[in-house]
Write an enzyme that holds these catalytic residues in place. Structure first.
Site, PDB file in Angstrom:
ATOM      1  N   GLY A 229      -9.614  -4.546   0.639  1.00 51.01           N
ATOM      2  CA  GLY A 229      -9.011  -4.397   1.952  1.00 51.01           C
ATOM      3  C   GLY A 229      -9.370  -3.086   2.616  1.00 51.01           C
ATOM      4  O   GLY A 229     -10.405  -2.481   2.333  1.00 51.01           O
ATOM      5  N   ASP A 230      -8.482  -2.620   3.477  1.00 55.23           N
ATOM      6  CA  ASP A 230      -8.774  -1.427   4.275  1.00 55.23           C
ATOM      7  C   ASP A 230      -8.512  -0.126   3.545  1.00 55.23           C
ATOM      8  O   ASP A 230      -9.040   0.916   3.926  1.00 55.23           O
ATOM      9  CB  ASP A 230      -7.945  -1.440   5.562  1.00 55.23           C
TER      10      ASP A 230
ATOM     11  N   GLY B 169      -4.816  -5.892   5.895  1.00 51.45           N
ATOM     12  CA  GLY B 169      -6.001  -5.046   5.797  1.00 51.45           C
ATOM     13  C   GLY B 169      -7.158  -5.463   6.670  1.00 51.45           C
ATOM     14  O   GLY B 169      -7.855  -4.623   7.249  1.00 51.45           O
TER      15      GLY B 169
ATOM     16  N   THR C 141       0.870  -1.162   0.000  1.00 51.78           N
ATOM     17  CA  THR C 141       0.000   0.000   0.000  1.00 51.78           C
ATOM     18  C   THR C 141       0.905   1.210   0.000  1.00 51.78           C
ATOM     19  O   THR C 141       2.023   1.140   0.496  1.00 51.78           O
ATOM     20  CB  THR C 141      -0.884   0.026   1.266  1.00 51.78           C
TER      21      THR C 141
ATOM     22  N   THR D 246      -0.891   0.850   6.309  1.00 54.19           N
ATOM     23  CA  THR D 246      -0.443  -0.231   5.431  1.00 54.19           C
ATOM     24  C   THR D 246      -0.241  -1.486   6.261  1.00 54.19           C
ATOM     25  O   THR D 246       0.327  -1.429   7.346  1.00 54.19           O
ATOM     26  CB  THR D 246       0.864   0.131   4.703  1.00 54.19           C
ATOM     27  N   GLY D 247      -0.726  -2.613   5.769  1.00 54.00           N
ATOM     28  CA  GLY D 247      -0.551  -3.845   6.524  1.00 54.00           C
ATOM     29  C   GLY D 247      -1.613  -4.865   6.202  1.00 54.00           C
ATOM     30  O   GLY D 247      -2.219  -4.831   5.131  1.00 54.00           O
TER      31      GLY D 247
ATOM     32  N   ARG E 253     -11.721  -9.182  -3.697  1.00 51.48           N
ATOM     33  CA  ARG E 253     -11.346  -8.838  -2.325  1.00 51.48           C
ATOM     34  C   ARG E 253     -11.016  -7.359  -2.236  1.00 51.48           C
ATOM     35  O   ARG E 253     -10.277  -6.809  -3.032  1.00 51.48           O
ATOM     36  CB  ARG E 253     -10.148  -9.671  -1.885  1.00 51.48           C
TER      37      ARG E 253
END
Length: 333
Positions: A230-231, A254, A200, A251-252, A228
């Site tokens: 994510g965050d 999600g 990210t 970032t990580g 999919r």
């Protein structure tokens, strides 16, 4: 006798990240490491100039993230990772801390700069989040450039996807180095490796007027299931800005950031519990997220120009620049 007037310090600050994970010094050479520092410095300097010229925090983060998207070193825009089906699906969000206006896009396959598409949604629609073909059609009407999917291809990402695909069910987060990749002399190794990384990019800023903004963009997870999300495009999870508190880009992993509404949680801790920026960010990244197997980090800045860049992995591509000062970049702990 005239009393000297003390000029207030310039609070204008920008911070950026390019992903977090197991960044091993042994997994890259000096040339590769310098390439990342050079890219981060160039992008910080561009955002810093906007702020120095009196530009808005919103303009600064949009510029910085669009440059990160254009750089194939990072997993956003050009150089985005592949889904399980061998396609690209891109997500992004942007938020204005002065108004709480926000825009986001998800699962787009033809948008060259997803962050510009997110801004187009924010500024030209009554909605916050648009997805898929409908999002692409809308942003194209407002001047956002569309490209063929081949634009996003890079050999490194394609090779990364093939390795992941061969390991059935394996999801590769964009920035975790693995011994397999490090031992493969035919594969160019990124500082945060191809084979398991949190991919990210993001930017946060405060401008001369004390206004905050945040922006986040991603290509997702290598070999992820098609569809999919994510965050990154979710306001409050991977992106949040509020002039009363903080601007955050994450970032990580999600799903963990989504479960904890991590970006907003930092704001809430500051507003309702009276925590400092440093205290709130530290507790979320080092205590809360690990309870839910959340690995990664974030960047955050408040209205006074304080900046933090915490992460609970071995490293995170990151940097910040205050107006009038030399940009600072880092990769490892």
């Amino acid at each position: 006798m005239n009393t000297p007037v003390t000029k207030p310090a310039n609070i204008a600050t920008i911070a950026i990240h390019g992903g977090a994970g197991t960044i091993l010094r042994s997994a890259m050479n000096t040339t590769q490491e310098q390439a990342y520092h050079d890219a981060l410095n160039e992008i910080l300097s561009a955002g810093q100039k906007i702020l120095a010229d009196g530009g808005s925090a919103l303009d600064a983060v949009a510029c910085a993230v669009s440059m990160l998207e254009d750089c194939p070193l990072f997993n956003a825009g050009k150089g985005a990772v592949y889904t399980h089906a061998g396609t690209h699906e891109l997500d992004a969000a942007i938020m204005d801390g002065a108004t709480l206006d926000a825009g986001a896009i998800a699962m787009v396959e033809h948008v060259r700069n997803p962050i510009l598409a997110a801004r187009a949604v924010m500024e030209n629609s009554e909605h916050i989040l648009l997805a898929g073909a409908g999002a692409e059609a809308f942003v194209a009407q407002h001047g956002v450039e569309l490209v063929e999917p081949e634009y996003f291809h890079t050999e490194a990402r394609h090779a990364q996807w093939l390795r992941a695909r061969d390991k059935e069910g394996m999801l590769l987060l964009d920035h975790d180095a693995t011994s397999q990749a490090a031992s493969d002399e035919t594969t160019e190794i990124a500082p945060i490796d191809p084979d398991d990384k949190f991919g990210t990019v993001g930017a946060v800023a405060v401008d001369m007027h004390g206004n905050l903004a945040a922006a986040t963009s991603t290509g997702g997870i290598t070999n992820k299931r098609v569809g999919r999300v994510g965050d990154s495009p979710l306001i409050g999870a991977g992106c949040y800005a509020n002039n009363r508190t903080v601007a955050v880009s994450a970032t990580g992993t999600g799903e963990a950031f989504m479960r904890t509404v991590a970006a907003y949680d930092i704001s809430a801790r500051m507003e309702y519990a009276g925590q400092s920026l440093e205290e709130a960010a530290e507790q979320v990244v080092m205590d809360l997220l690990p309870r839910y197997k959340g690995r990664g980090g974030l960047i955050a800045v408040d209205a006074q120009g304080n900046v933090v860049l915490p992460f609970n992995t071995e490293g995170m591509y990151r940097g910040f620049a205050k107006v009038g000062e030399t940009p600072v970049t880092a990769i490892y702990k």
